[in-house]
Structure formats: structure tokens, C-alpha cells
Design a protein around this motif. Structure first.
Motif, short mmCIF file in Angstrom:
data_model
loop_
_atom_site.label_atom_id
_atom_site.label_comp_id
_atom_site.label_asym_id
_atom_site.label_seq_id
_atom_site.Cartn_x
_atom_site.Cartn_y
_atom_site.Cartn_z
N ASP A 124 1.42 40.56 -22.18
CA ASP A 124 0.01 40.98 -22.32
C ASP A 124 -0.56 41.23 -20.97
O ASP A 124 -0.90 40.08 -20.15
CB ASP A 124 -0.61 40.32 -23.22
CG ASP A 124 -0.18 40.48 -24.70
OD1 ASP A 124 0.25 41.56 -25.17
OD2 ASP A 124 0.12 39.23 -25.42
N LYS A 154 1.87 48.13 -27.86
CA LYS A 154 1.29 47.15 -27.05
C LYS A 154 -0.26 47.69 -27.30
O LYS A 154 -1.25 46.99 -27.39
CB LYS A 154 1.75 47.09 -25.69
CG LYS A 154 2.68 46.06 -25.58
CD LYS A 154 2.10 44.75 -25.94
CE LYS A 154 3.44 43.47 -25.57
NZ LYS A 154 2.89 42.12 -26.07
N GLN A 170 -8.41 37.37 -25.81
CA GLN A 170 -8.35 37.82 -27.09
C GLN A 170 -9.77 38.17 -27.60
O GLN A 170 -9.82 39.00 -28.45
CB GLN A 170 -7.71 36.75 -28.21
CG GLN A 170 -6.19 36.75 -27.84
CD GLN A 170 -5.48 35.45 -28.53
OE1 GLN A 170 -6.41 34.41 -28.78
NE2 GLN A 170 -4.48 35.59 -28.84
N HIS A 195 -3.45 45.70 -29.00
CA HIS A 195 -4.55 45.37 -28.14
C HIS A 195 -5.75 45.74 -28.82
O HIS A 195 -6.75 45.98 -28.11
CB HIS A 195 -4.56 45.68 -26.68
CG HIS A 195 -3.30 44.72 -26.16
ND1 HIS A 195 -2.42 45.06 -25.12
CD2 HIS A 195 -2.74 43.32 -26.30
CE1 HIS A 195 -1.83 44.12 -24.82
NE2 HIS A 195 -1.73 42.94 -25.66
N GLN A 248 -4.56 41.83 -20.08
CA GLN A 248 -5.95 42.15 -20.97
C GLN A 248 -7.00 41.91 -20.26
O GLN A 248 -7.04 40.96 -19.38
CB GLN A 248 -5.90 41.42 -22.29
CG GLN A 248 -4.83 42.01 -23.14
CD GLN A 248 -5.05 41.17 -24.67
OE1 GLN A 248 -4.15 40.21 -25.05
NE2 GLN A 248 -6.00 41.31 -25.49
#
Ligand code: NZQ
Ligand code: ZN
Length: 416
Positions: free
Chosen positions: A188, A388, A150, A392, A190
Motif C-alpha cells: 500500500d 488497490k 488509514q 483505498h 497512501q
């Protein structure tokens, strides 16, 4: 003048001006950069045997690997021989597009067993997954290690040192500071960066790639090709060295990518492909030049939602993106057409179109289809993919930060 740090896929964080347009003069010269590529490379036949000296003699080592290819092809045996007499444990089962859910179990092992060196043995997924384990095991900024993703790794202050034995030339993860992790429960995928997770060493023995299935050979070539293009097909800044290195990598992949499929045990071919993939994303060709990682960002959402291979998503997105951004990328597209594809005849527009078509044809030739429909996707998930991207923070992508959600929608639509 306002600046912000823009993380890129190599882990470098060049300062880019935000909120102000670059002047024509600034645009046409190389950007300032700091380049540090600290991974020691052990390249060539039998180099796994030379690895032990790279790991402290008293280290408590955790070997990490994937679904078992390294057992079948004898790579794990070579690793154990090299580490004979050392304190070694193992953690297996890191899946392609490695998941938080699996990796967090390895984090517990690292903590419980006081592991102080990690050795990743596998492809980009194992290397990336191990980077996450390395950082998560010593993470103090939040009780949930997903916080690392994150915050794009910006709160990492310590990590378990790691090295790797690479078995799949593709991602460049073996000598960069980035990693991409999937959280299954939330869908997710990432990335994060930290110099603290950059491998101390990487063993690159092209022989270990002989056992790759054709699909993974092709994926690797397409991934390295796209990494190179994302640091090359932007706008010119008179970076002659970076441009010509990039063109050299592209030409090598064009020449030896198909040969790696046709002649799987040709050492020279495998060596050239392996070194190209490493050089495509170790920071060198991206130093001082504008970059456009939008293809990767749009691609990660396709993998997270539809479980496509990483390179398949790139083959889908890149041709559509180049069409969409033709005007902004015009000068570099013409350079690419001429220097990589030898296109010198006809109008500028037709040369650009032909270069994009040739790129698509190359991916197809490698066996990686380039349309969503080829993967039984009809485009109905595009709104969810855009949601999404928004979640993000991927709403201003590309070298001009002008790939908004609306532009991304057009790219996905054109890729159907
Ligand atoms: O799991 P095992 O059994 O080892 O099998 C793997 C896996 O099924 C197999 N394989 C690997 N080496 C082999 C082999 N099979 C036979 N012989 C060998 N020598 O190949 C399959 C795919 O492996 P994986 O590691 O998933 O592939 P790849 O190296 O393409 O890595 C993809 C991941 O890397 C991320 C991607 O997003 C994706 O999650 N990336 C990481 C980057 C980075 N850290 O800089 C940049 C890239 O753009 C990319 O995003
Ligand atoms: Zn990639």
C-alpha cells in the motif's frame, strides 16, 4: 445540502458539496478558502548555516536522512556545523518512497531518546518519512501507527515539531502538511495530512541540488509540473491570480527544467526550479480552485506495485487522463494551450490535442518516458491496480468526482 471534507494533496481540506451538483454560478466563481502557510523559508546560498536559530536551544534533535547522498555532497557536514554544540542524534536509511517498516524503527528511537525536534535532510521521501515519524511517535488513537494512513491523518492530535533541509526540488513536502508512506508488507502507498506535521522551517539552498543525478532532476521538474496542472486543469472559476501564478510556474519549469539538465551548476536555473517546486504545492495556487488529484492516486498504485519513481508514474498517467477527460476540462485545456504553449491557430480540438502532445513531449524531453511499455509493463496488472484503488476508496476521483474505477481502467489502458 450535504458536505464532506475532501482532503487534497496540499493538506488543505476545502469544504466541497457532495451529492449535489454545483450550480453554473457557483462553478464560475472562486470557492471560499482559508490559507495558512506557516513554514518559514530560508532560501539561498549558505542558508543551512542560518538554521540553528530556528530550533529551540535545548532541543534533543534527531537528524533524519536517506541513503547517503547528503554525506557525499557535504550537506550533512554543513548541518552538523550549523548545529555545533547542540544535542544531536541521527537516523539514516529512509528510502525513496519511504516505508512504514523503516520509519517505525525511527519512531522507537524518538521515544527511547526523548527526541523533541526532528530535522529532515533530504528529498521528499525523507521529509515525508519524517512527518510520519513526527506523528507516529505521539500517536494515541491506535496501537498501530499505520492507522494514521488509514484515517488520512484525521486522528493526529500531537506531533514532534520538525524542520527540514531540502535537497531535491519536487514534491513541495518541505512546506505543506501532506506525506505519502508505503507499507511494503501489504503493497500500500497512501497519504495523510495534518497541520501538526507541517515543517516549522525549510532551508532551500539551490547549490545543494547540483549533485542530483539527471533522473532525479527530471523527476522533480515533472512532479512540480504535474502538481501545478492538477490544481489548474479543471474548470474555470475566474480565479485570475491562481491561474496566472500556475501559468507562471509552468512556463518557468518549461524554460528552466531542461536547462537544469544541461547546466547543472547554473545557480539561477537551480534557484528558479527550486522555488517553482515549492510554490507548486504549498497551498497557494490551489486555494479557492477546484482540483483533480487523480493522476497522483493512479500513480501511487503504480509505484506501490511496480516500484516506479513517483514522477515516472505521473508522466505515464497524466497524458492519458487529459485525453480521457477532454470534454470536462475543455475550457481550461484551451486556456493552457494558449497561455502556456502559445497555441492559437486551428480548431479548438486540435489545439487541445496539441497541448496534450506538447506536455507528453516535454516529459520525454526531460528524460521521463510516458508509456507503461517504456518501463516493461504490458498492462496485465491493471485489474490488480484497480483492486488497490478500490481498497483505498479511490472510486470517485477528479474535480467532478466522476473518475470511477471504470474511467480509471480506461486511463490505465490508454497509458500502456
Ligand atoms: O536517499 P539519498 O541517498 O538521499 O538519495 C536520494 C534518492 O535516492 C536522491 N537525492 C536527493 N537529493 C539529492 C540526491 N542525490 C544527490 N544529490 C542530492 N541533492 O534522490 C533520490 C530520490 O529521492 P526522493 O526523496 O525519493 O525523491 P522525491 O523528492 O521526488 O520524493 C518522492 C516521494 O515524495 C512523495 C512521493 O510519493 C515519493 O514517495 N510525494 C510527496 C508529496 C508531499 N508530501 O506533498 C507530494 C508528491 O506528489 C509526492 O507524492
Ligand atoms: Zn507528486
Amino acid at each position: 445540502m450535504r458536505y464532506r471534507q475532501v482532503a487534497d494533496n496540499t493538506g488543505q481540506k476545502p469544504l466541497r458539496r457532495f451529492g449535489a451538483r454545483l450550480t453554473e454560478r457557483e462553478k464560475s466563481t472562486m470557492q471560499n478558502f482559508i490559507l495558512h502557510t506557516p513554514t518559514k523559508i530560508l532560501f539561498g546560498k549558505q542558508q543551512i548555516a542560518e538554521m540553528a536559530g530556528q530550533i529551540p536551544a535545548d532541543a534533543r534533535i534527531l537528524i533524519t536522512y536517506g541513503g547517503g547522498s547528503v554525506k557525499k555532497n557535504g550537506v550533512l557536514d554543513q548541518v552538523y556545523s550549523a548545529l555545533a554544540g547542540r544535542d544531536v542524534r541521527e537516523f539514516s536509511g529512509i528510502e525513496p518512497n519511504p516505508t512504514y517498516e523503516t520509519l517505525i524503527k525511527a519512531v522507537e528511537v524518538v521515544k527511547a531518546e526523548n527526541i523533541d525536534f526532528l530535522l529532515a535532510v533530504g528529498g521528499g521521501s525523507v521529509v515525508d518519512g519524517t512527518k510520519f515519524i513526527a506523528a507516529a511517535a505521539r500517536y494515541t488513537a491506535d496501537s498501530d501507527a499505520w492507522h494514521i494512513l488509514q484515517t488520512v491523518g484525521s486522528h493526529i492530535t500531537d506531533a514532534v515539531p520538525m524542520g527540514c533541509v531540502l535537497t531535491l526540488p519536487a514534491t513541495g513536502s518541505e512546506s505543506n502538511s501532506g506525506a505519502v508512506i508505503t507499507r511494503k508488507s501489504s503493497g500500500d502507498k497512501q497519504h495523510f495530512f495534518s497541520p501538526l506535521v507541517q515543517p516549522r522551517f525549510a532551508v532551500l539552498d539551490p547549490v545543494v541540488t547540483y549533485s542530483l543525478p539527471p533522473r532525479q532532476v527530471a523527476n522533480g521538474v515533472v512532479d512540480a509540473f504535474v502538481h501545478t496542472l492538477e490544481q489548474y486543469l479543471t474548470y474555470p472559476v475566474d480565479a485570475k491570480v491562481q491561474d496566472r501564478f500556475a501559468e507562471g510556474l509552468l512556463l518557468t519549469l518549461l524554460e528552466d527544467g531542461p536547462r537544469a539538465l544541461a547546466e547543472p551548476e547554473n545557480y539561477a536555473v537551480r534557484a528558479n526550479v527550486m522555488w517553482s517546486a515549492t510554490m507548486a504545492l504549498n497551498g497557494l495556487i490551489g486555494a479557492g480552485v477546484p482540483q483533480d488529484w487523480a493522476t497522483h492516486m493512479l500513480g501511487h498504485e503504480l509505484t506501490a506495485m511496480h516500484d516506479l519513481d513517483h514522477a515516472q508514474t505521473l508522466a505515464i498517467v497524466l497524458p492519458a487522463l487529459l485525453h480521457e477527460k477532454k470534454a470536462q476540462k475543455r475550457e481550461k485545456l484551451l486556456q493552457y494551450a494558449e497561455r502556456v504553449w502559445g497555441l492559437r491557430e486551428g480548431s479548438e480540438d486540435s489545439r487541445i490535442d496539441d497541448a496534450i502532445a506538447a506536455t507528453r513531449a516535454f516529459f520525454e524531453q526531460m528524460g521521463v518516458p510516458t508509456r507503461m511499455a517504456d518501463y516493461q509493463l504490458d498492462g496485465s496488472s491493471i485489474p490488480a491496480l484497480l483492486d488497490k484503488l478500490q481498497q483505498h476508496g479511490m472510486t470517485a476521483l477528479g474535480e467532478h468526482q466522476d473518475i470511477t474505477l471504470d474511467v480509471s481502467r480506461r486511463i490505465y489502458e490508454a497509458a500502456r
